[in-house]
Scaffold this motif. Structure first.
Motif, mmCIF file in Angstrom:
data_model
loop_
_atom_site.group_PDB
_atom_site.id
_atom_site.type_symbol
_atom_site.label_atom_id
_atom_site.label_comp_id
_atom_site.label_asym_id
_atom_site.label_seq_id
_atom_site.Cartn_x
_atom_site.Cartn_y
_atom_site.Cartn_z
ATOM 1 N N VAL A 31 -45.173 -23.034 -26.165
ATOM 2 C CA VAL A 31 -45.270 -23.486 -24.768
ATOM 3 C C VAL A 31 -45.533 -22.299 -23.846
ATOM 4 O O VAL A 31 -46.419 -22.342 -22.989
ATOM 5 N N VAL A 32 -44.776 -21.249 -24.031
ATOM 6 C CA VAL A 32 -44.947 -20.058 -23.195
ATOM 7 C C VAL A 32 -46.341 -19.462 -23.388
ATOM 8 O O VAL A 32 -47.033 -19.142 -22.415
ATOM 9 N N LEU A 33 -46.775 -19.336 -24.621
ATOM 10 C CA LEU A 33 -48.092 -18.760 -24.892
ATOM 11 C C LEU A 33 -49.227 -19.645 -24.372
ATOM 12 O O LEU A 33 -50.206 -19.143 -23.809
ATOM 13 N N ASP A 34 -49.088 -20.963 -24.532
ATOM 14 C CA ASP A 34 -50.095 -21.889 -24.002
ATOM 15 C C ASP A 34 -50.214 -21.757 -22.492
ATOM 16 O O ASP A 34 -51.314 -21.681 -21.947
ATOM 17 N N PHE A 35 -49.081 -21.760 -21.819
ATOM 18 C CA PHE A 35 -49.083 -21.674 -20.359
ATOM 19 C C PHE A 35 -49.757 -20.383 -19.895
ATOM 20 O O PHE A 35 -50.627 -20.406 -19.020
ATOM 21 N N ILE A 36 -49.378 -19.279 -20.489
ATOM 22 C CA ILE A 36 -49.963 -17.989 -20.110
ATOM 23 C C ILE A 36 -51.464 -17.981 -20.346
ATOM 24 O O ILE A 36 -52.236 -17.560 -19.481
ATOM 25 N N ALA A 37 -51.896 -18.451 -21.508
ATOM 26 C CA ALA A 37 -53.323 -18.438 -21.841
ATOM 27 C C ALA A 37 -54.129 -19.307 -20.881
ATOM 28 O O ALA A 37 -55.152 -18.872 -20.343
ATOM 29 N N VAL A 38 -53.681 -20.539 -20.622
ATOM 30 C CA VAL A 38 -54.422 -21.433 -19.741
ATOM 31 C C VAL A 38 -54.423 -20.889 -18.311
ATOM 32 O O VAL A 38 -55.439 -20.935 -17.619
ATOM 33 N N TYR A 39 -53.302 -20.353 -17.880
ATOM 34 C CA TYR A 39 -53.235 -19.789 -16.526
ATOM 35 C C TYR A 39 -54.183 -18.591 -16.384
ATOM 36 O O TYR A 39 -54.876 -18.454 -15.377
ATOM 37 N N LEU A 40 -54.228 -17.741 -17.409
ATOM 38 C CA LEU A 40 -55.129 -16.585 -17.350
ATOM 39 C C LEU A 40 -56.600 -17.010 -17.333
ATOM 40 O O LEU A 40 -57.423 -16.389 -16.665
ATOM 41 N N PHE A 41 -56.942 -18.087 -18.055
ATOM 42 C CA PHE A 41 -58.330 -18.561 -18.085
ATOM 43 C C PHE A 41 -58.731 -19.293 -16.803
ATOM 44 O O PHE A 41 -59.859 -19.176 -16.351
ATOM 45 N N LYS A 44 -55.175 -21.409 -12.336
ATOM 46 C CA LYS A 44 -54.592 -22.558 -11.633
ATOM 47 C C LYS A 44 -53.258 -22.937 -12.267
ATOM 48 O O LYS A 44 -53.185 -23.289 -13.441
ATOM 49 N N LEU A 45 -52.221 -22.877 -11.450
ATOM 50 C CA LEU A 45 -50.871 -23.164 -11.919
ATOM 51 C C LEU A 45 -50.731 -24.623 -12.378
ATOM 52 O O LEU A 45 -50.176 -24.890 -13.444
ATOM 53 N N LYS A 46 -51.235 -25.577 -11.580
ATOM 54 C CA LYS A 46 -51.109 -27.000 -11.927
ATOM 55 C C LYS A 46 -51.864 -27.336 -13.216
ATOM 56 O O LYS A 46 -51.384 -28.107 -14.045
ATOM 57 N N THR A 47 -53.041 -26.779 -13.377
ATOM 58 C CA THR A 47 -53.828 -27.024 -14.590
ATOM 59 C C THR A 47 -53.096 -26.480 -15.812
ATOM 60 O O THR A 47 -52.987 -27.157 -16.840
ATOM 61 N N ALA A 48 -52.587 -25.272 -15.699
ATOM 62 C CA ALA A 48 -51.859 -24.652 -16.816
ATOM 63 C C ALA A 48 -50.611 -25.453 -17.162
ATOM 64 O O ALA A 48 -50.325 -25.697 -18.343
ATOM 65 N N LEU A 49 -49.884 -25.885 -16.147
ATOM 66 C CA LEU A 49 -48.668 -26.655 -16.374
ATOM 67 C C LEU A 49 -48.982 -28.019 -17.000
ATOM 68 O O LEU A 49 -48.342 -28.431 -17.969
ATOM 69 N N GLY A 50 -49.988 -28.705 -16.474
ATOM 70 C CA GLY A 50 -50.365 -30.016 -17.012
ATOM 71 C C GLY A 50 -50.827 -29.937 -18.451
ATOM 72 O O GLY A 50 -50.406 -30.726 -19.302
ATOM 73 N N THR A 52 -50.145 -27.600 -20.626
ATOM 74 C CA THR A 52 -49.019 -27.180 -21.463
ATOM 75 C C THR A 52 -48.112 -28.356 -21.794
ATOM 76 O O THR A 52 -47.715 -28.539 -22.949
ATOM 77 N N ILE A 53 -47.810 -29.178 -20.817
ATOM 78 C CA ILE A 53 -46.917 -30.324 -21.047
ATOM 79 C C ILE A 53 -47.552 -31.329 -22.011
ATOM 80 O O ILE A 53 -46.951 -31.698 -23.028
ATOM 81 N N VAL A 54 -48.756 -31.767 -21.713
ATOM 82 C CA VAL A 54 -49.419 -32.784 -22.539
ATOM 83 C C VAL A 54 -49.662 -32.271 -23.958
ATOM 84 O O VAL A 54 -49.346 -32.940 -24.944
ATOM 85 N N SER A 55 -50.204 -31.086 -24.051
ATOM 86 C CA SER A 55 -50.530 -30.513 -25.355
ATOM 87 C C SER A 55 -49.297 -30.362 -26.231
ATOM 88 O O SER A 55 -49.326 -30.665 -27.424
ATOM 89 N N ASN A 56 -48.214 -29.912 -25.654
ATOM 90 C CA ASN A 56 -47.037 -29.623 -26.467
ATOM 91 C C ASN A 56 -46.219 -30.845 -26.830
ATOM 92 O O ASN A 56 -45.449 -30.801 -27.783
ATOM 93 N N ILE A 57 -46.400 -31.936 -26.141
ATOM 94 C CA ILE A 57 -45.723 -33.170 -26.555
ATOM 95 C C ILE A 57 -46.312 -33.659 -27.878
ATOM 96 O O ILE A 57 -45.596 -33.884 -28.849
ATOM 97 N N TYR A 58 -47.636 -33.801 -27.930
ATOM 98 C CA TYR A 58 -48.208 -34.341 -29.171
ATOM 99 C C TYR A 58 -48.212 -33.326 -30.305
ATOM 100 O O TYR A 58 -48.030 -33.689 -31.463
ATOM 101 N N THR A 59 -48.365 -32.038 -30.017
ATOM 102 C CA THR A 59 -48.359 -31.065 -31.112
ATOM 103 C C THR A 59 -46.961 -30.865 -31.692
ATOM 104 O O THR A 59 -46.824 -30.557 -32.878
ATOM 105 N N THR A 60 -45.924 -31.067 -30.894
ATOM 106 C CA THR A 60 -44.553 -30.989 -31.417
ATOM 107 C C THR A 60 -44.303 -32.108 -32.416
ATOM 108 O O THR A 60 -43.730 -31.890 -33.490
ATOM 109 N N ILE A 61 -44.749 -33.293 -32.089
ATOM 110 C CA ILE A 61 -44.582 -34.433 -32.986
ATOM 111 C C ILE A 61 -45.354 -34.209 -34.287
ATOM 112 O O ILE A 61 -44.824 -34.419 -35.386
#
Length: 86
Positions: A31-41, A44-50, A52-61
């Motif tokens: 989660v931390v690495l995803d957020f950092i990577a998306v934010y750096l690319f 946008k804080l909202k894009t990175a947060l969104g 990170t949340i969606v991606s990590n729900i399904y990948t955790t399962i």
């Protein structure tokens, strides 16, 4: 006599609690690495947060079930029991 030199093999299985703990500890790191990577690319804080949340729900399962399936596969496992000391 030689049987005492060769440890017996038994099949081990991870517990459900262990799989859940491994899943969540791994996901915290991702989660931390995803957020950092998306934010750096995007910058946008909202894009990175969104993302990170969606991606990590399904990948955790998916990771949880992947871990449990691999635990059932005998290939590549070698677990030894110490011989009983007399």
């Amino acid at each position: 006599m030689i049987e005492n030199l060769i440890p017996p093999i038994y099949r081990s299985e991870k517990t459900l609690k262990r799989s859940i703990a491994k899943t969540f500890s791994y996901r915290v790191i991702v989660v931390v690495l995803d957020f950092i990577a998306v934010y750096l690319f995007t910058g946008k804080l909202k894009t990175a947060l969104g993302f990170t949340i969606v991606s990590n729900i399904y990948t955790t399962i998916i990771y949880f079930f992947h871990e449990r399936i691999w635990d059932k596969i005998k290939w590549g496992k070698k677990v030894y029991v110490k011989p009983i000391e007399q």
